[in-house]
Design a protein around this motif. Structure first.
Motif, short mmCIF file in Angstrom:
data_model
loop_
_atom_site.label_atom_id
_atom_site.label_comp_id
_atom_site.label_asym_id
_atom_site.label_seq_id
_atom_site.Cartn_x
_atom_site.Cartn_y
_atom_site.Cartn_z
N TRP A 132 1.16 -1.65 6.92
CA TRP A 132 2.45 -1.58 6.23
C TRP A 132 2.82 -0.13 6.00
O TRP A 132 1.97 0.69 5.63
CB TRP A 132 2.39 -2.29 4.89
N HIS A 133 4.08 0.17 6.18
CA HIS A 133 4.61 1.52 6.01
C HIS A 133 5.72 1.39 4.96
O HIS A 133 6.73 0.73 5.20
CB HIS A 133 5.17 1.97 7.36
N ILE A 134 5.53 1.99 3.81
CA ILE A 134 6.49 1.81 2.73
C ILE A 134 7.51 2.94 2.77
O ILE A 134 7.14 4.12 2.78
CB ILE A 134 5.78 1.80 1.36
N ARG A 157 4.31 -1.49 -2.43
CA ARG A 157 2.94 -1.68 -1.93
C ARG A 157 2.32 -2.94 -2.51
O ARG A 157 1.70 -3.74 -1.79
CB ARG A 157 2.08 -0.47 -2.33
N VAL A 211 3.75 -6.08 -0.80
CA VAL A 211 3.24 -6.38 0.55
C VAL A 211 1.77 -6.80 0.49
O VAL A 211 1.35 -7.69 1.23
CB VAL A 211 3.47 -5.25 1.58
N ARG A 212 1.01 -6.18 -0.41
CA ARG A 212 -0.40 -6.59 -0.52
C ARG A 212 -0.52 -8.06 -0.90
O ARG A 212 -1.38 -8.77 -0.40
CB ARG A 212 -1.11 -5.76 -1.59
N THR A 249 -0.18 -10.33 2.13
CA THR A 249 -0.87 -10.00 3.38
C THR A 249 -2.32 -10.46 3.30
O THR A 249 -3.13 -9.86 2.62
CB THR A 249 -0.82 -8.47 3.62
N VAL A 260 -2.02 -0.04 3.76
CA VAL A 260 -0.65 0.34 3.39
C VAL A 260 -0.57 1.87 3.36
O VAL A 260 -1.48 2.54 2.86
CB VAL A 260 -0.28 -0.21 2.00
N THR A 278 2.41 5.44 3.31
CA THR A 278 3.77 5.99 3.35
C THR A 278 3.62 7.41 3.88
O THR A 278 2.58 8.04 3.68
CB THR A 278 4.45 5.98 1.96
N GLU A 303 -2.84 5.25 -1.69
CA GLU A 303 -2.62 4.83 -0.31
C GLU A 303 -3.93 4.37 0.32
O GLU A 303 -4.98 4.94 0.05
CB GLU A 303 -2.11 6.01 0.52
#
Ligand code: GAL
Length: 661
Positions: free
Chosen positions: A153-155, A239, A242-243, A246, A252, A254, A272
């Protein structure tokens, strides 16, 4: 989730160097997607970042969702074994959000809005922004959290906005209330007795908006801390969403901007799973490679292991005055430099160069020239080479003997407009010291002044204007336990509230360095130098008086400071009260490093050559255009060519070898 159970970069790489970049398929018709995938596969691309700027496409009207196109893309990537780094699209809100909720638009110091029509026009403090960002993140995560193409994941993207508006003001007050508890404590920390600034009611407290004359430095400092913290809150909120959605170990991240002033990246890195950075050295800059090395050293140190090069340019950028392409071989060289310094992902902005929009003259991995173009052809060659060394490289980490201390809070505090010399630029001083060590072929880590430093043979402090008591104690303990410390000028001047320490520099540090009295600072003009009996000093000089046991290693010569210490040594603690011209700084630091037992990576390396150890591997990189032969003791195999290297190796223009003993 406990920190040690968290997923990491290895969960995304699974033994391969990630290679790819930002992919913005919404700019292209679907036929092009299939062409893209063919070219990606040919080039060894195994990772794309999707969705960074897709909010308006995913949510064309408030609350609506259009995921069909992204479903097709996720499936397409999966069918072609290309992993997806899926971005939350929250860095560029759609126009409807600003229209519906003007309070989501950030305001500058003068109260002017930043409007839609560009990007990153969001206020970190806006409740409406946070609500809409959370909602789209929630739906995106619920839909794709279990998709087999998802690898990371890219925040958001390069969090970097400031806001001086009303909602930010309200949050700033709450942040200050948490920090200080009472207005008395705030008044004391901000020194509001000066210029009649005393606050009698929290409602009077504002972000440092446009003012008639110099602003309160402690208020400005806290505002910078607050901004970094608010952006971090936005990151953490997404974050955590999404956690929650998932199931498998998907890390994760950024992406940081390189050495960007606005974000306390030490603090951020702790939040991160993967530390990633964007890096765009100027191809024309003769010191571009050193800029790259600095950012890579810093990112590796924040990650404490392998890290992700999220963005670089395959050719020119479009945001300098003049934007030069990369000469043949430079993209490969700088990519391998990042791998040498710990990158397990080599990615670009962006896959296919845009035909419209603000970045249509910014390069892509596939340039306007397309498949036949040199850019794509070089990308393809690099993809094959990275695949070839992946197994030997990924996951390995090297820490070094030398640490350079760096801290954002000190940078912020030391940059106040009312300082003695605006010629003194923190980032430049930091860069100059790193460059001196880099040119001496000494490998460096970066560390925070409160980190445990005891494993390092040498710690250098280019400039830490403000230090906490804990940081000062840490430096004292480090030297007491056998470490060698070198500090540059303007270090230990202020405490964490930017209150000047007694005597103009912390007394414990003065004792450590053997400074009896700091009489005056003597900043130098742009072209001015300070003569010494060893070198020319630049930027700064000081009228300091040495205490009994300290030895004056280099003294000022002539002028007001004649005979006073330019370089002072007290046992293993060194103090440098000017900025020696570059060659002298290099010689000085190399000598101190040698005494401390920190050795160059390879002896006798000429300028323009760089040697970097990663695990058991030795990378040697030629940053010059001339062929050079280098002595490398022992016998090695070059992983890039398979050739055996005995005792010496010749590197052509921009050449690289990756040597395994
Ligand atoms: C980065 C950004 C990318 C692209 C790139 C151009 O700052 O994350 O979206 O704009 O710069 O160099």
């Amino acid at each position: 989730m406990s920190a040690d159970k968290r997923p990491g970069l290895a969960d995304a790489t699974r033994g391969r160097i990630l290679f790819g970049g930002d992919y913005n398929p919404e700019q292209w018709p679907e036929e092009t997607w299939h062409e893209d995938v063919r070219l990606m596969r040919d080039a060894g691309v195994n990772s794309v970042t999707l969705g960074v700027f897709s909010w308006a496409k995913l949510e064309p009207r408030p609350g609506e969702r259009e995921f069909g196109w992204l479903d097709r893309l996720m499936d397409l990537m999966y069918e072609n074994s290309i992993g997806v780094v899926l971005a939350t699209p929250t860095s560029s809100p759609p126009p409807w959000l600003g229209r519906l909720h003007p309070e989501t638009l950030p305001r500058d110091e003068d109260g002017r809005s930043e409007w839609w029509g560009g990007r990153q026009h969001f206020s970190h403090s806006s409740a409406a922004y946070r609500r809409y960002a959370a909602a789209i993140t929630e739906d995106l995560a619920a839909r794709y959290g279990g998709h087999p193409a998802l690898t990371m994941w890219h925040i958001n993207n390069e969090y970097c906005t400031y806001d001086w508006g009303d909602e930010a003001a309200a949050r700033f007050r709450r942040w200050l209330q948490t920090k200080y508890g009472t207005l008395d404590a705030l008044n004391s920390a901000w020194g509001t007795a000066f210029w009649s600034q005393g606050y009698g009611d929290w409602e009077e407290v504002l972000p440092p908006r446009h003012a008639h004359y110099l602003k309160n430095p402690a208020q400005v400092l806290d505002f910078k801390r607050f901004t970094s913290d608010m952006l971090l809150e936005c990151y953490v909120a997404e974050r955590d969403i999404v956690r929650r959605h998932t199931p498998s170990p998907i890390p994760v991240t950024t992406n940081f901007m390189p050495l960007w002033v606005g974000q306390d990246a030490w603090r951020w890195a702790e939040e991160e799973d993967v530390v990633s950075v964007d890096l765009y050295p100027d191809p024309r800059d003769p010191l571009g490679a050193q800029h790259g090395a600095l950012v890579q050293d810093m990112t590796r140190s924040q990650a404490r292991g392998p890290w992700m090069l999220m963005e670089q340019a395959a050719g020119p950028v479009n945001w300098r005055g003049v934007n030069h392409p990369k000469p043949r071989g430079l993209n490969r060289l700088w990519s391998l430099q990042a791998v040498a310094r710990g990158a397990d992902a080599v990615c670009y902005f962006q896959w296919r160069q845009s035909r419209q929009g603000a970045e249509k003259f910014h390069s892509g991995m596939v340039s306007h020239a397309g498949e036949e173009g040199r850019t794509y052809q070089e990308v393809k060659q690099l993809g094959a080479e990275l695949a070839g060394i992946s197994g030997e490289v990924t996951g390995s980490h090297t820490s070094n003997d030398i640490a350079i201390l760096h801290d954002w809070h000190s940078w912020w505090a030391g940059s106040h407009e009312g300082r003695l010399s605006t010629q003194v630029d923190y980032a430049e001083v930091l860069t100059t010291w790193h460059r001196a060590l880099w040119q001496a072929h000494l490998a460096t880590d970066f560390a925070h002044p409160e980190h445990d430093l005891t494993a390092y043979k040498l710690v250098v402090v280019p400039q830490l204007y403000a230090l906490t008591d804990a940081a000062i104690d840490n430096l004292l303990v480090y030297v007491r336990s056998g470490g060698t410390l070198v500090c540059g000028f303007l270090t230990g001047i202020a405490d964490e509230d930017d209150r000047v320490r007694p005597g103009g520099m912390d007394p414990r540090l003065r004792e450590l360095f053997g400074i009896r009295t700091l009489h005056e600072w003597w900043p130098l003009d742009a072209e001015e130098t300070a003569e010494t009996d060893g070198f020319c000093g630049t930027l700064w000089s000081e009228e300091i008086e040495a205490a009994g046991d300290a030895s004056v290693e280099v003294a000022y010569k002539g002028g007001e400071l004649d005979g006073l210490p330019a370089v002072l040594r007290n046992g293993r603690a060194w103090y440098v009260s000017t900025l020696p011209e570059p060659h002298a700084l290099r010689v000085l630091l190399a000598g101190i490093a040698a005494d401390a037992g920190a050795r160059p990576v390879l002896d006798g390396l000429p300028d323009r050559l760089e040697a970097v150890r990663r695990g058991d591997l030795l990378f040697v990189l030629n940053h010059g255009r001339e062929s050079v032969t280098v002595q490398v003791p022992g016998t090695h195999r070059d992983l890039l060519t398979g050739a055996t290297v005995r005792a010496e190796v010749t590197l052509g223009r921009y050449g690289v070898v990756v040597l395994r003993p």
